[in-house]
Design a protein around this motif. Structure first.
Motif, mmCIF file in Angstrom:
data_model
loop_
_atom_site.group_PDB
_atom_site.id
_atom_site.type_symbol
_atom_site.label_atom_id
_atom_site.label_comp_id
_atom_site.label_asym_id
_atom_site.label_seq_id
_atom_site.Cartn_x
_atom_site.Cartn_y
_atom_site.Cartn_z
ATOM 1 N N LEU A 6 0.819 -1.209 0.000
ATOM 2 C CA LEU A 6 0.000 0.000 0.000
ATOM 3 C C LEU A 6 0.855 1.261 0.000
ATOM 4 N N THR A 7 1.987 1.203 0.716
ATOM 5 C CA THR A 7 2.892 2.351 0.721
ATOM 6 C C THR A 7 3.428 2.611 -0.680
ATOM 7 N N GLY A 8 3.844 1.559 -1.368
ATOM 8 C CA GLY A 8 4.324 1.699 -2.744
ATOM 9 C C GLY A 8 3.241 2.224 -3.663
ATOM 10 N N LEU A 9 2.014 1.731 -3.484
ATOM 11 C CA LEU A 9 0.884 2.170 -4.303
ATOM 12 C C LEU A 9 0.617 3.656 -4.121
ATOM 13 N N LEU A 10 0.607 4.099 -2.872
ATOM 14 C CA LEU A 10 0.287 5.490 -2.577
ATOM 15 C C LEU A 10 1.423 6.439 -2.942
ATOM 16 N N VAL A 11 2.661 6.029 -2.646
ATOM 17 C CA VAL A 11 3.809 6.889 -2.944
ATOM 18 C C VAL A 11 3.942 7.100 -4.450
ATOM 19 N N CYS A 12 3.952 6.012 -5.206
ATOM 20 C CA CYS A 12 4.098 6.120 -6.651
ATOM 21 C C CYS A 12 2.885 6.818 -7.265
ATOM 22 N N GLY A 13 1.698 6.484 -6.764
ATOM 23 C CA GLY A 13 0.487 7.119 -7.271
ATOM 24 C C GLY A 13 0.512 8.618 -7.071
ATOM 25 N N GLY A 14 0.953 9.055 -5.904
ATOM 26 C CA GLY A 14 1.007 10.480 -5.620
ATOM 27 C C GLY A 14 1.985 11.222 -6.507
ATOM 28 N N ILE A 15 3.059 10.536 -6.909
ATOM 29 C CA ILE A 15 4.082 11.178 -7.744
ATOM 30 C C ILE A 15 3.651 11.253 -9.208
ATOM 31 N N ILE A 16 3.103 10.168 -9.749
ATOM 32 C CA ILE A 16 2.817 10.145 -11.183
ATOM 33 C C ILE A 16 1.506 10.818 -11.553
ATOM 34 N N VAL A 17 0.610 11.034 -10.586
ATOM 35 C CA VAL A 17 -0.675 11.648 -10.911
ATOM 36 C C VAL A 17 -0.518 13.094 -11.362
ATOM 37 N N ALA A 18 0.482 13.798 -10.835
ATOM 38 C CA ALA A 18 0.691 15.185 -11.256
ATOM 39 C C ALA A 18 0.887 15.232 -12.767
ATOM 40 N N TRP A 157 -2.875 4.129 -13.239
ATOM 41 C CA TRP A 157 -2.921 5.519 -13.690
ATOM 42 C C TRP A 157 -2.949 5.628 -15.208
ATOM 43 N N PHE A 158 -2.045 4.919 -15.883
ATOM 44 C CA PHE A 158 -1.998 5.045 -17.337
ATOM 45 C C PHE A 158 -3.196 4.362 -18.001
ATOM 46 N N SER A 159 -3.747 3.339 -17.362
ATOM 47 C CA SER A 159 -4.996 2.756 -17.860
ATOM 48 C C SER A 159 -6.128 3.768 -17.762
ATOM 49 N N LEU A 160 -6.158 4.513 -16.648
ATOM 50 C CA LEU A 160 -7.182 5.545 -16.474
ATOM 51 C C LEU A 160 -7.040 6.650 -17.518
ATOM 52 N N LEU A 161 -5.797 7.087 -17.789
ATOM 53 C CA LEU A 161 -5.576 8.112 -18.806
ATOM 54 C C LEU A 161 -6.036 7.639 -20.184
ATOM 55 N N ALA A 162 -5.656 6.408 -20.553
ATOM 56 C CA ALA A 162 -6.012 5.887 -21.870
ATOM 57 C C ALA A 162 -7.522 5.712 -22.001
ATOM 58 N N TRP A 163 -8.142 5.133 -20.979
ATOM 59 C CA TRP A 163 -9.587 4.907 -21.037
ATOM 60 C C TRP A 163 -10.364 6.214 -20.956
ATOM 61 N N GLY A 164 -9.969 7.082 -20.012
ATOM 62 C CA GLY A 164 -10.689 8.332 -19.814
ATOM 63 C C GLY A 164 -10.599 9.257 -21.012
ATOM 64 N N GLY A 165 -9.395 9.371 -21.591
ATOM 65 C CA GLY A 165 -9.241 10.220 -22.762
ATOM 66 C C GLY A 165 -10.059 9.725 -23.936
#
Length: 204
Positions: A6-18, A157-165
């Protein structure tokens, strides 16, 4: 182990979402439906390789070669400036609205090469994946599950970008909408290039 994941999920998620150059590019090809899942998949794979490399000690080698990062920084500035100029040109000249069922105009090879360039020519990508995130992972109870968490964040994250766009594309059938999209992407790319040239931290 779950805590490390969960720490890895949140840390990486917080960085790449910007929203940075890589995210803006993937979102742009997704909206245009230009082989966006290939682009997103390449970003996921690159993230996974870099994160695993960082966890296995490449960070120490990178720190010993500051000149390599400096060269990448200016290559990144030039490439982002070119992307911004292309976006501004499209916004100024206009183009036809999106055909909902149509494929992108560019070939998969061109999209993949541009995705690779906008990923690897940003020094912040290396600072995040090879230095910052691994330094946090080294403090976790399980570095393996931490790495798995970071890779999961990238995939989500990148799945969300591809699907959402792509999901938004049917509502973007008017040329005026494309002018707004291209203008926004141009401003974002130009701003990132300026910040990168000044040596400021950037989002991956």
């Amino acid at each position: 182990m779950l805590e490390s994941y969960l720490t890895g999920l949140l840390v990486c998620g917080g960085i790449i979402v910007a929203i940075g150059a890589q995210n803006a590019y993937v979102l742009g090809v997704a909206v245009r439906r230009e082989h966006h899942w290939w682009s997103a998949g390449l970003c996921m794979s690159t993230d996974a390789l870099l994160l695993l490399a960082g966890m296995f000690g490449v960070s120490a080698v990178l720190l010993s070669m500051p000149s390599a990062l400096e060269a990448l920084r200016w290559l990144g500035v030039a490439f982002l400036a070119w992307l911004a100029a292309q976006a501004f040109l499209r916004a100024a000249s206009g183009r036809q609205g999106l055909s909902v069922g149509g494929a992108g105009e560019r070939s998969p090879r061109r999209v993949m090469l541009a995705t690779l360039a906008v990923t690897l020519l940003n020094p912040q990508v290396y600072l995040d994946t090879l230095l910052l995130i691994p330094s946090i992972g080294a403090q976790q109870q399980s570095t393996v599950t931490f790495a798995a968490g970071t890779i999961t964040a990238s995939i989500l994250w990148f799945s969300l970008l591809a699907w959402g766009g792509a999901a938004l594309s049917p509502w973007l059938s008017r040329p005026l909408a494309w002018r707004a999209i291209d203008g926004t992407i141009g401003v974002m790319m130009a701003a990132i290039a300026v910040h990168l040239s000044l040596g400021a931290p950037l989002a991956a």
